[in-house]
Scaffold this active site. Sequence first.
Site, PDB file in Angstrom:
ATOM      1  CE  LYS A  67      83.385-108.389  29.275  1.00  0.00           C
ATOM      2  NZ  LYS A  67      84.238-107.224  29.579  1.00  0.00           N
ATOM      3  CG  ASP A 101      86.308-107.804  32.803  1.00  0.00           C
ATOM      4  OD1 ASP A 101      86.959-107.324  33.752  1.00  0.00           O
ATOM      5  OD2 ASP A 101      86.027-107.154  31.768  1.00  0.00           O
ATOM      6  CG  MET A 102      82.170-113.691  36.752  1.00  0.00           C
ATOM      7  SD  MET A 102      83.086-115.220  36.411  1.00  0.00           S
ATOM      8  CE  MET A 102      84.004-115.424  37.931  1.00  0.00           C
ATOM      9  CD  GLN A 131      79.156-112.237  37.726  1.00  0.00           C
ATOM     10  OE1 GLN A 131      78.937-113.416  37.994  1.00  0.00           O
ATOM     11  NE2 GLN A 131      79.150-111.774  36.478  1.00  0.00           N
ATOM     12  NE  ARG A 152      86.986-104.883  38.042  1.00  0.00           N
ATOM     13  CZ  ARG A 152      87.186-105.214  36.759  1.00  0.00           C
ATOM     14  NH1 ARG A 152      86.353-106.017  36.132  1.00  0.00           N
ATOM     15  NH2 ARG A 152      88.239-104.753  36.109  1.00  0.00           N
ATOM     16  CE  LYS A 155      74.307-102.590  43.549  1.00  0.00           C
ATOM     17  NZ  LYS A 155      73.290-101.562  43.238  1.00  0.00           N
ATOM     18  N   GLY A 156      77.047-107.492  39.465  1.00  0.00           N
ATOM     19  CA  GLY A 156      76.774-108.487  38.417  1.00  0.00           C
ATOM     20  C   GLY A 156      75.841-107.880  37.381  1.00  0.00           C
ATOM     21  CB  THR A 194      79.478-100.402  43.550  1.00  0.00           C
ATOM     22  OG1 THR A 194      78.102-100.023  43.560  1.00  0.00           O
ATOM     23  CG2 THR A 194      80.142 -99.846  44.796  1.00  0.00           C
ATOM     24  CG  HIS A 195      78.792 -96.700  39.143  1.00  0.00           C
ATOM     25  ND1 HIS A 195      78.465 -97.876  38.503  1.00  0.00           N
ATOM     26  CD2 HIS A 195      79.956 -96.282  38.598  1.00  0.00           C
ATOM     27  CE1 HIS A 195      79.387 -98.167  37.605  1.00  0.00           C
ATOM     28  NE2 HIS A 195      80.302 -97.222  37.637  1.00  0.00           N
ATOM     29  NE  ARG A 257      77.909-100.603  31.778  1.00  0.00           N
ATOM     30  CZ  ARG A 257      78.536-101.800  31.751  1.00  0.00           C
ATOM     31  NH1 ARG A 257      79.468-102.057  30.872  1.00  0.00           N
ATOM     32  NH2 ARG A 257      78.228-102.734  32.623  1.00  0.00           N
TER      33      ARG A 257
HETATM   34  P1  FDA Z   1      73.431 -99.646  40.369  1.00  0.00           P
HETATM   35  O1  FDA Z   1      73.191-100.321  39.074  1.00  0.00           O
HETATM   36  O2  FDA Z   1      72.339 -99.689  41.402  1.00  0.00           O
HETATM   37  O3  FDA Z   1      73.842 -98.160  40.065  1.00  0.00           O
HETATM   38  C1  FDA Z   1      73.981 -97.180  41.084  1.00  0.00           C
HETATM   39  C2  FDA Z   1      73.762 -95.812  40.441  1.00  0.00           C
HETATM   40  O4  FDA Z   1      74.812 -95.573  39.480  1.00  0.00           O
HETATM   41  C3  FDA Z   1      72.474 -95.705  39.621  1.00  0.00           C
HETATM   42  O5  FDA Z   1      71.400 -95.288  40.409  1.00  0.00           O
HETATM   43  C4  FDA Z   1      72.842 -94.694  38.573  1.00  0.00           C
HETATM   44  O6  FDA Z   1      72.745 -93.408  39.117  1.00  0.00           O
HETATM   45  C5  FDA Z   1      74.299 -94.980  38.304  1.00  0.00           C
HETATM   46  N1  FDA Z   1      74.498 -95.882  37.166  1.00  0.00           N
HETATM   47  C6  FDA Z   1      74.708 -97.214  37.200  1.00  0.00           C
HETATM   48  N2  FDA Z   1      74.914 -97.705  35.954  1.00  0.00           N
HETATM   49  C7  FDA Z   1      74.815 -96.636  35.126  1.00  0.00           C
HETATM   50  C8  FDA Z   1      74.932 -96.469  33.719  1.00  0.00           C
HETATM   51  N3  FDA Z   1      75.184 -97.485  32.904  1.00  0.00           N
HETATM   52  N4  FDA Z   1      74.804 -95.206  33.211  1.00  0.00           N
HETATM   53  C9  FDA Z   1      74.567 -94.148  34.022  1.00  0.00           C
HETATM   54  N5  FDA Z   1      74.436 -94.249  35.359  1.00  0.00           N
HETATM   55  C10 FDA Z   1      74.559 -95.461  35.904  1.00  0.00           C
HETATM   56  N6  FDA Z   1      79.802-106.894  36.000  1.00  0.00           N
HETATM   57  C11 FDA Z   1      80.014-108.211  35.737  1.00  0.00           C
HETATM   58  O7  FDA Z   1      79.062-109.006  35.729  1.00  0.00           O
HETATM   59  N7  FDA Z   1      81.289-108.652  35.471  1.00  0.00           N
HETATM   60  C12 FDA Z   1      82.371-107.821  35.505  1.00  0.00           C
HETATM   61  O8  FDA Z   1      83.497-108.265  35.287  1.00  0.00           O
HETATM   62  C13 FDA Z   1      82.150-106.450  35.791  1.00  0.00           C
HETATM   63  N8  FDA Z   1      83.188-105.553  35.826  1.00  0.00           N
HETATM   64  C14 FDA Z   1      82.979-104.271  36.280  1.00  0.00           C
HETATM   65  C15 FDA Z   1      84.035-103.387  36.462  1.00  0.00           C
HETATM   66  C16 FDA Z   1      83.826-102.136  37.022  1.00  0.00           C
HETATM   67  C17 FDA Z   1      84.998-101.236  37.238  1.00  0.00           C
HETATM   68  C18 FDA Z   1      82.516-101.743  37.397  1.00  0.00           C
HETATM   69  C19 FDA Z   1      82.256-100.420  38.061  1.00  0.00           C
HETATM   70  C20 FDA Z   1      81.452-102.576  37.159  1.00  0.00           C
HETATM   71  C21 FDA Z   1      81.653-103.829  36.585  1.00  0.00           C
HETATM   72  N9  FDA Z   1      80.583-104.689  36.340  1.00  0.00           N
HETATM   73  C22 FDA Z   1      80.831-106.014  36.041  1.00  0.00           C
HETATM   74  C23 FDA Z   1      79.195-104.159  36.314  1.00  0.00           C
HETATM   75  C24 FDA Z   1      78.482-104.349  37.645  1.00  0.00           C
HETATM   76  O9  FDA Z   1      78.179-105.707  37.833  1.00  0.00           O
HETATM   77  C25 FDA Z   1      77.168-103.540  37.688  1.00  0.00           C
HETATM   78  O10 FDA Z   1      76.313-103.990  36.702  1.00  0.00           O
HETATM   79  C26 FDA Z   1      77.350-102.049  37.494  1.00  0.00           C
HETATM   80  O11 FDA Z   1      78.447-101.582  38.195  1.00  0.00           O
HETATM   81  C27 FDA Z   1      76.096-101.305  38.022  1.00  0.00           C
HETATM   82  O12 FDA Z   1      75.899-101.616  39.370  1.00  0.00           O
HETATM   83  P2  FDA Z   1      76.158-100.573  40.562  1.00  0.00           P
HETATM   84  O13 FDA Z   1      76.838-101.340  41.659  1.00  0.00           O
HETATM   85  O14 FDA Z   1      76.887 -99.403  40.074  1.00  0.00           O
HETATM   86  O15 FDA Z   1      74.711-100.239  41.115  1.00  0.00           O
END
Ligand code: FDA
Length: 276
Positions: A67, A101-102, A131, A152, A155-156, A194-195, A257
């Site tokens: 970061k 990272d952002m 993001q 990468r 969502k943000g 993303t998850h 988280r």
């Molecule tokens: P969403 O939040 O809708 O999650 C989808 C599903 O995943 C949820 O329904 C739940 O089941 C599960 N889930 C998600 N988060 C969870 C948690 N904390 N604990 C348990 N289950 C969970 N952001 C940013 O602003 N700058 C960055 O540099 C990064 N870098 C980054 C790296 C990597 C490898 C990942 C995967 C993510 C990031 N992020 C990030 C975070 C990203 O912006 C986002 O907030 C999270 O990935 C959660 O969004 P999802 O796309 O997973 O969808």
Amino acid sequence: MRYIAGEDISDAVRLVREMNSREMTSTIDVLGENVSTKDEAIESTRAAKEVLDVIDKEKLNANLSIKLTQVGLTIDQNFCFDNVKEILELARSRGNFVRIDMEDSATTTATLKLYEKLREAGFENTGVVIQAYMRRSEEDVRRLIEMKASVRLVKGIYVEPEAIAFKRKEEIRRNFTKLLGMLLEGKCRVAIATHDDVLIREAYGLISKLAPVKSEYEFQVLLGVRSDLRDKIVADGHRMRVYVPFGRHWHAYSIRRFQENPEVAGYVLKSILTGR
Ligand code: FDA
């Protein structure tokens, strides 16, 4: 502890070994952000370089995530540039890669500007994060495509005002899919981070339609989140990288988280009560 490897680098090494043995790569992050003194930024730079040394020595299949506010962005941008340059030079000599990272919107322009400056200085072993919730991201992606950037896509995670960020889940998903399509068509290297099952499905669709070379894209997940999904993506034959944070400054990361998934507070309580 579910989201973090532990406090020491040896904890990260253990986790990365485990991921590597299951056909996954990692990106290691030394926890910390927003340092306020040059000494702290220099210490963070040293810690980042130590990770690169350890990856090399232990022959891990991993790269590094940093970061910029950890290495001085909000203190002095030239000082920050010099610190990142030091990290990238070491990474380059080890044949490794560093993801920037952002962070929150106050740093977006400065982060992208610094990335551009690094590329102009000849560093190809670095990439940024876009993001999907930011309204400006489409414009940023156009610029990054021209630069053939490694991106990468996420969502943000930070709380941003509606004037600059999409707020509704559907809008964010729509923008994520649109940006992913642009990046793949633009032949950029993309990490799909993303998850979200809906987005993973959309990504699979775009991958089969646009047929990117396998080495040009990968999926990424955070340590401790949805290991079921992670394993399925690997079983489906795609490359997977797990974000492995470690260190003593775990507080801000863990809070983000928890905010994403308040249910997790329940898991934490359960593990405190049961010791498991
Ligand atoms: P969403 O939040 O809708 O999650 C989808 C599903 O995943 C949820 O329904 C739940 O089941 C599960 N889930 C998600 N988060 C969870 C948690 N904390 N604990 C348990 N289950 C969970 N952001 C940013 O602003 N700058 C960055 O540099 C990064 N870098 C980054 C790296 C990597 C490898 C990942 C995967 C993510 C990031 N992020 C990030 C975070 C990203 O912006 C986002 O907030 C999270 O990935 C959660 O969004 P999802 O796309 O997973 O969808």
